[in-house]
Design a protein around this motif. Structure first.
Motif, PDB file in Angstrom:
ATOM      1  N   ALA A  83       1.047  -1.149   0.239  1.00  0.00           N
ATOM      2  CA  ALA A  83      -0.053   0.232   0.033  1.00  0.00           C
ATOM      3  C   ALA A  83       0.788   1.364   0.092  1.00  0.00           C
ATOM      4  O   ALA A  83       0.507   2.430  -0.619  1.00  0.00           O
ATOM      5  CB  ALA A  83      -1.148  -0.072   1.487  1.00  0.00           C
ATOM      6  N   GLY A  84       1.465   1.226   1.179  1.00  0.00           N
ATOM      7  CA  GLY A  84       2.936   2.589   0.299  1.00  0.00           C
ATOM      8  C   GLY A  84       3.596   2.947  -0.479  1.00  0.00           C
ATOM      9  O   GLY A  84       3.497   3.726  -1.172  1.00  0.00           O
ATOM     10  N   THR A  85       3.777   1.818  -1.341  1.00  0.00           N
ATOM     11  CA  THR A  85       4.321   1.763  -2.946  1.00  0.00           C
ATOM     12  C   THR A  85       3.587   2.410  -3.704  1.00  0.00           C
ATOM     13  O   THR A  85       3.238   2.797  -4.259  1.00  0.00           O
ATOM     14  CB  THR A  85       4.735   0.150  -3.207  1.00  0.00           C
ATOM     15  OG1 THR A  85       5.646  -0.074  -2.618  1.00  0.00           O
ATOM     16  CG2 THR A  85       5.300   0.591  -4.404  1.00  0.00           C
ATOM     17  N   ILE A  86       2.252   2.090  -3.436  1.00  0.00           N
ATOM     18  CA  ILE A  86       0.644   2.404  -4.380  1.00  0.00           C
ATOM     19  C   ILE A  86       0.961   3.826  -3.900  1.00  0.00           C
ATOM     20  O   ILE A  86       0.912   4.880  -4.864  1.00  0.00           O
ATOM     21  CB  ILE A  86       0.206   1.913  -4.533  1.00  0.00           C
ATOM     22  CG1 ILE A  86      -0.392   0.463  -4.909  1.00  0.00           C
ATOM     23  CG2 ILE A  86      -1.334   2.699  -4.639  1.00  0.00           C
ATOM     24  CD1 ILE A  86      -1.027  -0.433  -3.958  1.00  0.00           C
ATOM     25  N   VAL A  87       0.657   4.348  -2.327  1.00  0.00           N
ATOM     26  CA  VAL A  87       0.927   5.609  -2.180  1.00  0.00           C
ATOM     27  C   VAL A  87       2.156   6.509  -2.309  1.00  0.00           C
ATOM     28  O   VAL A  87       1.975   7.804  -3.401  1.00  0.00           O
ATOM     29  CB  VAL A  87       0.453   5.910  -0.745  1.00  0.00           C
ATOM     30  CG1 VAL A  87       0.848   7.079   0.043  1.00  0.00           C
ATOM     31  CG2 VAL A  87      -0.684   5.195  -0.110  1.00  0.00           C
ATOM     32  N   ALA A  88       3.376   5.672  -2.619  1.00  0.00           N
ATOM     33  CA  ALA A  88       3.977   6.346  -3.107  1.00  0.00           C
ATOM     34  C   ALA A  88       4.491   7.004  -4.203  1.00  0.00           C
ATOM     35  O   ALA A  88       4.852   8.405  -5.110  1.00  0.00           O
ATOM     36  CB  ALA A  88       5.611   5.402  -2.799  1.00  0.00           C
ATOM     37  N   THR A  89       3.852   6.502  -5.304  1.00  0.00           N
ATOM     38  CA  THR A  89       3.754   6.133  -6.622  1.00  0.00           C
ATOM     39  C   THR A  89       3.605   7.374  -7.541  1.00  0.00           C
ATOM     40  O   THR A  89       2.869   8.629  -8.080  1.00  0.00           O
ATOM     41  CB  THR A  89       3.540   5.318  -7.787  1.00  0.00           C
ATOM     42  OG1 THR A  89       2.449   4.510  -6.875  1.00  0.00           O
ATOM     43  CG2 THR A  89       4.207   4.008  -7.645  1.00  0.00           C
ATOM     44  N   ALA A  90       2.015   7.914  -6.348  1.00  0.00           N
ATOM     45  CA  ALA A  90       0.977   9.102  -6.345  1.00  0.00           C
ATOM     46  C   ALA A  90       2.028  10.385  -5.706  1.00  0.00           C
ATOM     47  O   ALA A  90       1.294  11.543  -6.757  1.00  0.00           O
ATOM     48  CB  ALA A  90      -0.050   8.711  -5.854  1.00  0.00           C
ATOM     49  N   LEU A  91       2.654  10.603  -4.848  1.00  0.00           N
ATOM     50  CA  LEU A  91       3.303  11.624  -4.101  1.00  0.00           C
ATOM     51  C   LEU A  91       3.869  12.214  -5.154  1.00  0.00           C
ATOM     52  O   LEU A  91       4.082  13.674  -5.410  1.00  0.00           O
ATOM     53  CB  LEU A  91       3.986  11.076  -3.229  1.00  0.00           C
ATOM     54  CG  LEU A  91       3.359  10.886  -1.552  1.00  0.00           C
ATOM     55  CD1 LEU A  91       4.360  10.202  -0.370  1.00  0.00           C
ATOM     56  CD2 LEU A  91       2.158  11.685  -1.230  1.00  0.00           C
ATOM     57  N   PRO A  92       4.702  11.796  -6.020  1.00  0.00           N
ATOM     58  CA  PRO A  92       5.917  12.520  -6.924  1.00  0.00           C
ATOM     59  C   PRO A  92       5.056  13.272  -7.706  1.00  0.00           C
ATOM     60  O   PRO A  92       5.441  14.698  -8.003  1.00  0.00           O
ATOM     61  CB  PRO A  92       6.694  12.035  -7.337  1.00  0.00           C
ATOM     62  CG  PRO A  92       6.583  10.420  -6.287  1.00  0.00           C
ATOM     63  CD  PRO A  92       5.174  10.504  -6.082  1.00  0.00           C
ATOM     64  N   GLU A  93       3.467  13.083  -8.312  1.00  0.00           N
ATOM     65  CA  GLU A  93       2.548  13.470  -9.263  1.00  0.00           C
ATOM     66  C   GLU A  93       1.875  15.060  -7.689  1.00  0.00           C
ATOM     67  O   GLU A  93       1.544  15.929  -9.140  1.00  0.00           O
ATOM     68  CB  GLU A  93       1.940  12.786  -9.329  1.00  0.00           C
ATOM     69  CG  GLU A  93       2.297  11.556 -10.071  1.00  0.00           C
ATOM     70  CD  GLU A  93       3.074  11.236 -11.358  1.00  0.00           C
ATOM     71  OE1 GLU A  93       2.907  12.276 -12.139  1.00  0.00           O
ATOM     72  OE2 GLU A  93       4.060  10.448 -11.651  1.00  0.00           O
ATOM     73  N   THR A  94       2.193  14.647  -6.892  1.00  0.00           N
ATOM     74  CA  THR A  94       1.310  15.596  -6.144  1.00  0.00           C
ATOM     75  C   THR A  94       2.378  17.108  -5.383  1.00  0.00           C
ATOM     76  O   THR A  94       1.609  17.588  -5.313  1.00  0.00           O
ATOM     77  CB  THR A  94       0.204  15.572  -5.086  1.00  0.00           C
ATOM     78  OG1 THR A  94       1.239  14.725  -4.649  1.00  0.00           O
ATOM     79  CG2 THR A  94      -0.733  14.277  -5.462  1.00  0.00           C
ATOM     80  N   ALA A  95       3.059  16.280  -5.183  1.00  0.00           N
ATOM     81  CA  ALA A  95       4.030  16.979  -4.284  1.00  0.00           C
ATOM     82  C   ALA A  95       5.593  17.448  -5.107  1.00  0.00           C
ATOM     83  O   ALA A  95       6.481  16.074  -5.497  1.00  0.00           O
ATOM     84  CB  ALA A  95       4.938  16.452  -3.380  1.00  0.00           C
ATOM     85  N   GLN A  96       6.325  18.300  -5.221  1.00  0.00           N
ATOM     86  CA  GLN A  96       7.586  18.824  -5.872  1.00  0.00           C
ATOM     87  C   GLN A  96       8.632  17.994  -4.943  1.00  0.00           C
ATOM     88  O   GLN A  96       8.708  18.168  -4.091  1.00  0.00           O
ATOM     89  CB  GLN A  96       8.362  20.070  -6.425  1.00  0.00           C
ATOM     90  CG  GLN A  96       7.329  21.030  -7.619  1.00  0.00           C
ATOM     91  CD  GLN A  96       7.437  21.997  -7.445  1.00  0.00           C
ATOM     92  OE1 GLN A  96       8.332  22.958  -6.444  1.00  0.00           O
ATOM     93  NE2 GLN A  96       7.021  22.573  -8.210  1.00  0.00           N
ATOM     94  N   PRO A  97       9.985  16.833  -5.160  1.00  0.00           N
ATOM     95  CA  PRO A  97      11.208  16.740  -4.751  1.00  0.00           C
ATOM     96  C   PRO A  97      11.109  17.486  -4.083  1.00  0.00           C
ATOM     97  O   PRO A  97      11.882  16.589  -3.081  1.00  0.00           O
ATOM     98  CB  PRO A  97      11.668  15.701  -5.143  1.00  0.00           C
ATOM     99  CG  PRO A  97      10.741  15.615  -7.150  1.00  0.00           C
ATOM    100  CD  PRO A  97       9.880  16.025  -7.020  1.00  0.00           C
ATOM    101  N   HIS A  98      11.933  18.347  -4.117  1.00  0.00           N
ATOM    102  CA  HIS A  98      12.236  19.672  -3.614  1.00  0.00           C
ATOM    103  C   HIS A  98      12.086  21.150  -2.683  1.00  0.00           C
ATOM    104  O   HIS A  98      12.551  21.263  -2.115  1.00  0.00           O
ATOM    105  CB  HIS A  98      13.888  20.548  -4.387  1.00  0.00           C
ATOM    106  CG  HIS A  98      14.265  18.946  -5.039  1.00  0.00           C
ATOM    107  ND1 HIS A  98      15.679  17.864  -3.899  1.00  0.00           N
ATOM    108  CD2 HIS A  98      14.763  18.479  -6.147  1.00  0.00           C
ATOM    109  CE1 HIS A  98      16.010  17.030  -4.815  1.00  0.00           C
ATOM    110  NE2 HIS A  98      15.838  17.062  -5.511  1.00  0.00           N
ATOM    111  N   GLY A  99      10.581  20.507  -3.273  1.00  0.00           N
ATOM    112  CA  GLY A  99       9.582  21.433  -2.217  1.00  0.00           C
ATOM    113  C   GLY A  99       9.493  21.712  -0.935  1.00  0.00           C
ATOM    114  O   GLY A  99       9.488  20.917  -0.126  1.00  0.00           O
TER     115      GLY A  99
END
Length: 175
Positions: free
Chosen positions: A67-83
């Protein structure tokens, strides 16, 4: 008390062998990320009371990591990696993980896996490339822990409960 080796000794033998296998398998299969397999063995074995508890924790670890893998793949789409949103996401997930740890290990594992994904992105590593490796290492570690705990000097939950109850009653009678 039952004759034979105490439950704590059996559990120590189990975790020792499981760690030896996990360290070897981790080095052979996952290279620089060998520690994920060993950490999974430690986490699954810690605080368990018998075979059933061990199996449940192993399953929860696997499901939570998926489940964390699924959530984690969606996170970069919503938040900039360095922001700043990435940092805020890390703190929100850590707070959620801390709050649900005692109620649901699967949700805790999900949050920690997602936090690690955000951290990988923050430090310039590809979370999408590392998460399948992480999931494989976690799953293998959990499987090793459960298999060893189930077949090598198994500890029945009833034995653990009886020992803890006897210890508590002895302390109570001393008072």
């Amino acid at each position: 008390p039952r004759a034979g080796m105490p439950a704590s000794t059996r559990m120590a033998v189990q975790i020792t062998l499981a760690l030896a296998i996990a360290l070897t398998a981790g080095h052979l299969l996952f290279g620089a990320h060998w520690q994920w397999c060993a950490i999974s063995v430690m986490v699954v074995n810690m605080g368990t009371a018998g075979r059933g508890d061990l199996a449940l924790k192993g399953i929860e670890r696997g499901l939570g990591a998926m489940a964390g893998t699924i959530v984690a793949t969606a996170l970069p789409e919503t938040a900039q990696p360095h922001g700043p949103a990435a940092i805020a996401t890390i703190f929100v997930l850590l707070a959620l993980a801390s709050g649900v740890r005692q109620y649901s290990y699967a949700v805790y594992a999900c949050c920690v896996t997602a936090v690690l994904s955000v951290l990988y992105g923050y430090f310039g590593e590809s979370a999408r490339d590392l998460l399948p490796i992480r999931l494989g290492a976690l799953s293998l570690g959990a499987a090793i822990a459960v298999t060893i705990g189930w077949f090598l000097l198994p500890v029945r939950a009833r034995d653990v409960v009886c020992a803890r109850l006897a210890s508590a009653l002895a302390a109570l009678s001393a008072v």
